[in-house]
Each structure stands twice: as C-alpha cells, then as structure tokens.
Scaffold this motif. Structure first.
Motif, PDB file in Angstrom:
ATOM      1  N   VAL A  24       0.647  -1.194  -0.124  1.00 19.97           N
ATOM      2  CA  VAL A  24      -0.022   0.069   0.073  1.00 19.97           C
ATOM      3  C   VAL A  24       0.944   1.158   0.141  1.00 19.97           C
ATOM      4  N   GLN A  25       0.937   2.013  -0.862  1.00 19.60           N
ATOM      5  CA  GLN A  25       1.478   3.234  -1.256  1.00 19.60           C
ATOM      6  C   GLN A  25       0.808   4.510  -0.689  1.00 19.60           C
ATOM      7  N   ASP A  26       1.490   5.519   0.032  1.00 26.98           N
ATOM      8  CA  ASP A  26       0.872   6.713   0.098  1.00 26.98           C
ATOM      9  C   ASP A  26       0.921   7.506  -1.453  1.00 26.98           C
ATOM     10  N   PRO A  27      -0.243   7.940  -1.693  1.00 28.29           N
ATOM     11  CA  PRO A  27      -0.478   8.464  -2.988  1.00 28.29           C
ATOM     12  C   PRO A  27       0.231   9.625  -3.459  1.00 28.29           C
ATOM     13  N   GLU A  28       0.701  10.592  -2.471  1.00 31.14           N
ATOM     14  CA  GLU A  28       1.407  11.543  -2.687  1.00 31.14           C
ATOM     15  C   GLU A  28       2.838  11.307  -2.725  1.00 31.14           C
ATOM     16  N   LEU A  29       3.451  10.492  -1.839  1.00 26.85           N
ATOM     17  CA  LEU A  29       4.624  10.311  -1.532  1.00 26.85           C
ATOM     18  C   LEU A  29       5.126   9.079  -2.577  1.00 26.85           C
ATOM     19  N   ARG A  30       4.331   8.270  -3.082  1.00 30.31           N
ATOM     20  CA  ARG A  30       4.400   7.335  -4.152  1.00 30.31           C
ATOM     21  C   ARG A  30       5.532   6.076  -3.307  1.00 30.31           C
ATOM     22  N   VAL A 167      -7.209  19.638 -12.278  1.00 29.41           N
ATOM     23  CA  VAL A 167      -6.483  19.438 -10.766  1.00 29.41           C
ATOM     24  C   VAL A 167      -7.346  20.690  -9.886  1.00 29.41           C
ATOM     25  N   THR A 168      -7.708  19.964  -8.776  1.00 26.35           N
ATOM     26  CA  THR A 168      -8.724  20.878  -7.851  1.00 26.35           C
ATOM     27  C   THR A 168      -8.001  21.006  -6.536  1.00 26.35           C
ATOM     28  N   GLU A 169      -6.734  20.256  -6.188  1.00 27.72           N
ATOM     29  CA  GLU A 169      -6.242  20.458  -4.979  1.00 27.72           C
ATOM     30  C   GLU A 169      -4.919  21.087  -5.204  1.00 27.72           C
ATOM     31  N   GLY A 170      -4.425  21.487  -3.906  1.00 28.23           N
ATOM     32  CA  GLY A 170      -3.105  21.985  -3.922  1.00 28.23           C
ATOM     33  C   GLY A 170      -2.276  21.077  -3.410  1.00 28.23           C
ATOM     34  N   PRO A 171      -0.863  21.376  -3.274  1.00 28.04           N
ATOM     35  CA  PRO A 171       0.141  20.523  -2.897  1.00 28.04           C
ATOM     36  C   PRO A 171      -0.123  20.199  -1.174  1.00 28.04           C
ATOM     37  N   THR A 172       0.390  19.149  -0.750  1.00 25.44           N
ATOM     38  CA  THR A 172       0.554  18.989   0.823  1.00 25.44           C
ATOM     39  C   THR A 172       1.667  19.381   1.258  1.00 25.44           C
ATOM     40  N   LYS A 173       2.036  20.173   2.297  1.00 29.09           N
ATOM     41  CA  LYS A 173       3.484  20.647   3.019  1.00 29.09           C
ATOM     42  C   LYS A 173       3.617  19.889   3.994  1.00 29.09           C
ATOM     43  N   VAL A 174       4.840  19.057   3.952  1.00 23.72           N
ATOM     44  CA  VAL A 174       5.422  18.471   5.185  1.00 23.72           C
ATOM     45  C   VAL A 174       6.509  19.004   5.214  1.00 23.72           C
ATOM     46  N   GLU A 175       6.835  19.551   6.493  1.00 21.53           N
ATOM     47  CA  GLU A 175       7.938  20.329   6.785  1.00 21.53           C
ATOM     48  C   GLU A 175       8.202  21.158   5.796  1.00 21.53           C
ATOM     49  N   ASP A 176       9.415  21.345   5.054  1.00 26.46           N
ATOM     50  CA  ASP A 176       9.563  22.192   3.882  1.00 26.46           C
ATOM     51  C   ASP A 176       9.507  21.541   2.723  1.00 26.46           C
ATOM     52  N   LEU A 177       8.889  20.277   2.696  1.00 29.68           N
ATOM     53  CA  LEU A 177       8.753  19.580   1.430  1.00 29.68           C
ATOM     54  C   LEU A 177       7.364  19.565   0.959  1.00 29.68           C
ATOM     55  N   PRO A 181      -0.017  17.404  -5.990  1.00 34.99           N
ATOM     56  CA  PRO A 181      -1.227  16.582  -6.177  1.00 34.99           C
ATOM     57  C   PRO A 181      -1.264  15.475  -7.178  1.00 34.99           C
ATOM     58  N   VAL A 182      -1.818  14.453  -7.214  1.00 35.63           N
ATOM     59  CA  VAL A 182      -1.786  13.507  -8.159  1.00 35.63           C
ATOM     60  C   VAL A 182      -3.169  13.373  -8.686  1.00 35.63           C
ATOM     61  N   VAL A 183      -3.219  13.377  -9.883  1.00 39.75           N
ATOM     62  CA  VAL A 183      -4.536  13.504 -10.900  1.00 39.75           C
ATOM     63  C   VAL A 183      -4.298  12.698 -11.965  1.00 39.75           C
TER      64      VAL A 183
END
Length: 372
Positions: A24-30, A167-177, A181-183
């Motif tokens: 199972v993968q995180d869809p954003e981190l892949r 694309v309807t979402e923006g990026p997710t910010k984790v710390e400075d990374l 979005p994946v569409v």
C-alpha cells in the motif's frame, strides 16, 4: 517453551497483515506506508478486531480517507474485522520522513548523473499554438503506457495546466517538502495552485528562477519515468533557467502550420541548441479539422516540416541524425477537453510511443528494500 497456539496464530496474522500493507503506497509520496514508518502498530488479539495504527504526515492530510480505506482493505485480506487507529506524526518523525524521501542532499534529483527520468521541456516560439494542451495530452498518453509521470507548469505568467488536467487540490506541505497533487496518476505542480486564477504574477527574472528551482528542489515527485515541463512561449528567462537547472533535458518544439508561427518556433529549437539541450523533435498542432466529411487546413500547411528542416540544417553539428517532425495533430475539441476527464486524444498515443517507448524495467529503480 513452545509458543501458545493462540499467540502463534496472532503473530502469523500480524506478519500477514504487514505483508499486505507493504504494497500500500501513500498516493502523494508514492512510497510504501510500511517503508515510510506510517504503520505504527499491528495488533491481533483473539476474539476481537485487529488494530492497525496509521500515522499521517499532517493533521489535515487530504488523502486521509483514501489511506484509511486502503489500509482497511489490505488488512481485511487477512482478518475478518479491523479497526484503523489514525494518529499524526510528531515534528521529529516528519523531519525523519522528509530526510528519508529527499535524501541527505537538497538538490534537484532529475539533474543527478544517475537519474533515469526522461525530462522533456515543451516549448514554443509564441503563445496560442496549443503547447499546454500538447503537454497535458502527452502526459496522459505516457501514463496510459504505464509510465510514472510528473508535470511542472513552468509558464509562471500564463499557468494553465491545473484546469487542463482537472486539478482541484493544492500540494501538501510536510515540513519544507511539497507533495504535489496526483490526478489521473500524474503528479502536477503549478504556481496556479498558490494564487487565484485571475491574479496576475508580476515577477522579474530572479523570482522566476527561484520559483522553478523550488518546484524542482522542494517538491517530491518520487521516482518518475517522465517529467514534462510546460514552458512559457519565447526564449526568455524560464527556458534558460530550465537549461541551467536540468542540463540533460530535451526540448519538444510545438508550432502550428502557419509560416509566421513556424519562423518563431524555430528560435525555441535554436535556443536549445545553444544551451546544449537535445531537440527531441517538432509537433505541428492545429494541422487540420474535420468538417462535412472533409479534412480542412484552416491555418495552411507545411509549418511543422519547415521547422524540422530548418532546425536540421541549423543544428547539424550537434544533431547529426536530424530533427524530425514527430506528429501532426488535429484542431479538435477532444484535444482541449479530454485531459480534464483523465483521457487523451488518440493521436497522442503514437507521439508518446516515439518519445518514450516502453516503460523502463527495474534497472536503477529504488525498490525500497532494507537488508535484514
């Protein structure tokens, strides 16, 4: 002393659940949830549901529902009932995760000598030739071939990729990374995700350079097969910055059949030759339209062939094999409208085949395995 049968069954079930969760993968981190440390615990007790702890990167994770559903589905392949307990990573755990996915060096992964990602900058001499629709359709055609695809909307002033791809979402910010979005299976980054669609961008050269550099350094696209950059028209700051930051990138020149457009498009290819990039070929867009059972050419003909011929002559030393006209594309609603639905115009299948061929194998691809 031998292990109690119930304990042995619980241990076996726990290992089986972990084996299922490993895929199972995180869809954003892949990357896999187990590999990323996002599975905090798996408990299997007799007479009750299994308990799986899912640790999200941030509280407002936009993929929370999808992740919970994926963890539940994987666990139910082993046990009959499962509770997914959701918590959030601590700041220290997030920093460890960012270092894990980005690596120790804060550089541009696609510029590393060992990178296997094919980077293609889609360029045009002037606006209005359909460069962005070509980028969007080509991205979807490449993804349909099983390739892992990313798109950067490098046209800072005239960003248009988000609506084109739906694309309807923006990026997710984790710390400075930033996690794009994946569409439709494509990771997308654009300045349009940070400003309103009607807000003008009034930046000069250094700001444009910094924005593109941040997209490349601070965005985690994962292990891509193909990265497409939708460049602004002309031969200004952004195309030069791309050549500097991604010296191994190739350039796909887009024109229309008109001689006036072809003459300007030639300059984009010539710039690529000056900056040491490969000109991958020429695409002639809006070549014809179907009307009343006939194929009409409202913008004339021959522009694509003229650009390819003149670039072949101009870049003879660096491109001894010549510059080819790779495709002639129709003026059709489907080219404009299909990408937002996750589909691409059929004419792009042949173009994706010529540019990218078959998906690459496992050679050089990180497998996420840790020696025991």
């Amino acid at each position: 002393m031998p292990e109690h049968p119930e304990a042995a069954r619980g241990h076996a079930a726990r290992e089986a659940i972990l084996a299922q969760l490993a895929s199972v993968q995180d869809p954003e981190l892949r990357r896999g949830l187990v590999e990323l440390g996002m599975i905090s615990r798996v408990d299997v007790q007799p007479g009750g549901p299994a308990v799986v702890g899912l640790k999200l990167t941030i509280e407002a994770c936009p993929k929370r529902g999808d992740l919970v559903a994926a963890v539940r589905e994987a666990s139910l392949r082993v046990v009959e009932d499962v509770d997914v307990e959701v918590t959030v990573m601590t700041p220290a755990e997030r920093r460890d995760l960012v270092e894990q996915v980005r690596g120790a060096e804060r550089d541009i992964p696609f510029a590393r000598p060992e990178s296997l990602t094919r980077v293609v900058a889609v360029a045009s001499g002037k606006g209005g030739v359909g460069k962005s629709t070509v980028t969007a359709n080509l991205a979807l055609a490449a993804a349909a071939r099983g390739l892992r695809v990313g798109v950067i909307d490098a046209d800072i002033y005239g960003f248009s990729i988000p609506p084109l791809l739906g694309v309807t979402e923006g990026p997710t910010k984790v710390e400075d990374l930033m996690l794009p979005p994946v569409v439709h299976g494509i990771s997308v980054m654009s300045i349009g995700m940070f400003v309103g669609s009607d807000q003008p961008i009034s930046w000069r050269g250094p700001m444009l350079h910094r924005a593109l550099e941040q997209f490349l350094k601070d965005t985690h696209f994962g292990d891509l097969d193909v990265l497409l950059l939708d460049l602004p028209p002309g031969t200004g700051d952004v195309p030069i910055t791309v050549a500097q930051l991604l010296p191994g990138s190739g350039v796909l020149v887009v024109t229309t059949p008109q001689e006036s457009a072809a003459a300007v498009a030639e300059r984009s290819g010539a710039l690529a030759g000056q900056t040491g990039q490969r000109v991958l070929g020429v695409v002639e867009n809006m070549s014809w339209l179907e009307a009343g059972g006939q194929r009409l050419e409202p913008f004339g003909s021959g522009g694509g062939e003229a650009v390819a011929r003149r670039l072949t002559e101009r870049l003879a030393e660096s491109h001894p094999e010549g510059v080819q006209l790779l495709a002639r594309l129709p003026l059709a609603d489907e080219v404009r409208d299909l990408p937002a639905t996750g589909a691409h115009a059929p004419e792009f299948e042949a173009l994706a085949e010529r540019l990218f061929g078959a998906p690459r194998g496992l050679s050089g691809r990180p497998l996420g395995l840790t020696p025991a």
